[in-house]
Design an enzyme around this catalytic site. Structure first.
Site, PDB file in Angstrom:
ATOM      1  N   TYR A 115       0.822  -1.219   0.000  1.00  0.00           N
ATOM      2  CA  TYR A 115       0.000   0.000   0.000  1.00  0.00           C
ATOM      3  C   TYR A 115       0.856   1.269   0.000  1.00  0.00           C
ATOM      4  O   TYR A 115       0.485   2.275  -0.609  1.00  0.00           O
ATOM      5  CB  TYR A 115      -0.955  -0.014   1.194  1.00  0.00           C
ATOM      6  CG  TYR A 115      -2.209  -0.808   0.912  1.00  0.00           C
ATOM      7  CD1 TYR A 115      -3.154  -0.355  -0.005  1.00  0.00           C
ATOM      8  CD2 TYR A 115      -2.430  -2.040   1.515  1.00  0.00           C
ATOM      9  CE1 TYR A 115      -4.299  -1.098  -0.287  1.00  0.00           C
ATOM     10  CE2 TYR A 115      -3.569  -2.793   1.237  1.00  0.00           C
ATOM     11  CZ  TYR A 115      -4.497  -2.307   0.336  1.00  0.00           C
ATOM     12  OH  TYR A 115      -5.623  -3.038   0.042  1.00  0.00           O
ATOM     13  N   GLU A 208      -2.974 -29.621   9.099  1.00  0.00           N
ATOM     14  CA  GLU A 208      -3.230 -28.779   7.926  1.00  0.00           C
ATOM     15  C   GLU A 208      -4.330 -27.748   8.176  1.00  0.00           C
ATOM     16  O   GLU A 208      -4.169 -26.566   7.861  1.00  0.00           O
ATOM     17  CB  GLU A 208      -3.633 -29.654   6.731  1.00  0.00           C
ATOM     18  CG  GLU A 208      -4.079 -28.850   5.512  1.00  0.00           C
ATOM     19  CD  GLU A 208      -4.657 -29.699   4.400  1.00  0.00           C
ATOM     20  OE1 GLU A 208      -5.246 -29.117   3.468  1.00  0.00           O
ATOM     21  OE2 GLU A 208      -4.533 -30.949   4.446  1.00  0.00           O
ATOM     22  N   ASP A 261      -5.058 -33.594   4.644  1.00  0.00           N
ATOM     23  CA  ASP A 261      -6.040 -34.271   3.792  1.00  0.00           C
ATOM     24  C   ASP A 261      -5.339 -35.227   2.831  1.00  0.00           C
ATOM     25  O   ASP A 261      -4.179 -35.005   2.441  1.00  0.00           O
ATOM     26  CB  ASP A 261      -6.827 -33.249   2.962  1.00  0.00           C
ATOM     27  CG  ASP A 261      -7.838 -32.459   3.777  1.00  0.00           C
ATOM     28  OD1 ASP A 261      -8.237 -32.937   4.850  1.00  0.00           O
ATOM     29  OD2 ASP A 261      -8.218 -31.360   3.330  1.00  0.00           O
TER      30      ASP A 261
END
Length: 375
Positions: A115, A208, A261
């Site tokens: 920014y 995770e 996963d």
């Protein structure tokens, strides 16, 4: 000019290249050297190539830790071309901003830097992605960490369990008493480096997903299995990687186990913790840990996950799988798991284990750990 580029000020004499964590005084010297080079009106700039073809795997002789490095292969940018000239101007502007930040003895996040650059030079920095790439260009040019540039990591990570943490001149924090959301990992790498750590845990478990982390923390699984739980809430940020690496150095005898996963993204996340990543450029090696894959794995899928909980792989999954299987660093048993996923065309989430009840995760972890079922 060639002698200057080949000097140890810019590049290590070792075969593999990395970014140092340097004090502000040394950074100012590097900024000065670059200013002298630019003042000489050079037409070409050389920097370490961050392409995957320039990556190497370093395997520890005395430890089980392997990590990704970049080798001494250079890419040359011509300042006479419009596109590369703009890239160099971006590099110069980022270095100029970092120099000012260091003079003020401040730290900023990459988002804050974006920014500020957007307001000062909107033509050159219209997106966060360009800022991130330019920071990596500066890291490759100066061979220093982004923290040395005054850029602080934005952290999403959290920790819970049998771990006591104490910041300098602060009260000791008991991570087992921080609730299901855990203790937020700071983005200040210097603070993380100077944390006092104490634990009676037997294991460090990297999770995770934040939702699974919360379930484990709420069930206080870390009491059933004396452990420290860590999550980056998805793909790991620098601060969470650094924190895990700091834990591994403080407690080298504690096994680090990964719960992800059963899909290509889950394995990619595990590998980011285990090896580092090419995207980290010269900083990759600093965050590598010897993480073992606890689950989910193929044997879990066949024994514990009902067929209706399996979902088809998406095209993005297949892209990640292809990238992982083509990499040199992926070990054979990981490749076998990935090949099975692709052949079946299916994936499964950790939550699929809830078929056996919401209290299944603690039992699942305990059984896998007792059987030493991790690779």
């Amino acid at each position: 000019m060639g002698e200057l580029y080949n000097s140890s000020i810019f590049f290590s004499d070792q075969q593999l290249c990395y970014a140092d964590i340097l004090p502000p005084a040394e950074m100012n010297v590097k900024f000065l050297i670059v200013a002298v080079i630019v003042d000489g009106l050079i037409h070409n700039v050389e920097q370490i190539s961050r392409n995957s073809s320039n990556s190497r795997m370093s395997r520890g002789l005395l430890t089980d830790v392997s990590s990704i490095f970049l080798s001494h292969s250079f890419s040359t940018r011509s300042l006479m071309r419009e596109n590369t000239a703009k890239s160099f101007i971006r590099v110069w502007k980022v270095m100029e901003m970092c120099y000012k930040i260091l003079l003020q003895e401040k730290k900023v996040t990459q988002r804050e830097l974006f920014y500020k650059l957007l307001s000062d030079s909107p033509t050159y920095f219209p997106s966060q992605l360009l800022v991130n790439r330019t920071i990596q260009d500066v890291v490759a040019l100066l061979q220093c960490s982004r923290y040395s540039l005054g850029i602080m990591a934005s952290s999403r990570g959290a920790v819970a369990g049998h771990l006591l943490l104490q910041e300098p001149n602060k009260e000791m924090v008991d991570c087992s008493a921080c609730g299901s959301s855990g203790y937020a990992i700071s983005g200040d790498l210097n603070l993380l480096e100077n944390l006092l750590m104490k634990t009676d845990a037997h294991y460090i478990i990297v999770v995770e997903k934040h939702a699974i982390f919360q379930r484990l923390a709420e069930d206080r699984v870390f009491n059933q299995i004396p452990s420290v739980l860590i999550t980056a809430k998805g793909y790991p940020d620098i601060a969470t990687r650094f924190f895990l690496h700091r834990l591994s150095r403080a407690f080298p005898d504690k096994p680090i186990l990964g719960l992800v996963d059963w899909n290509p993204a889950g394995l990619a996340i595990l590998c980011s913790f285990k090896y580092g990543s090419i995207g980290m450029g010269l900083e990759a090696y600093r965050y590598a840990c010897n993480v073992k894959w606890l689950g989910l794995r193929m044997d879990d899928i066949s024994q514990l996950v009902p067929e209706e909980s399996l979902v088809p792989l998406k095209s993005k999954d297949l892209q990640i799988a292809k990238s992982l299987m083509s990499s040199e660093y992926l070990q054979d048993d990981y490749k076998e798991e990935m090949e099975t996923m692709v052949q079946r065309g299916q994936r499964a989430e950790i939550e699929a284990l809830y078929y056996h009840g919401f209290d299944v995760l603690g039992k699942y972890l305990a059984k896998k750990i007792v059987q030493k079922s991790y690779i």
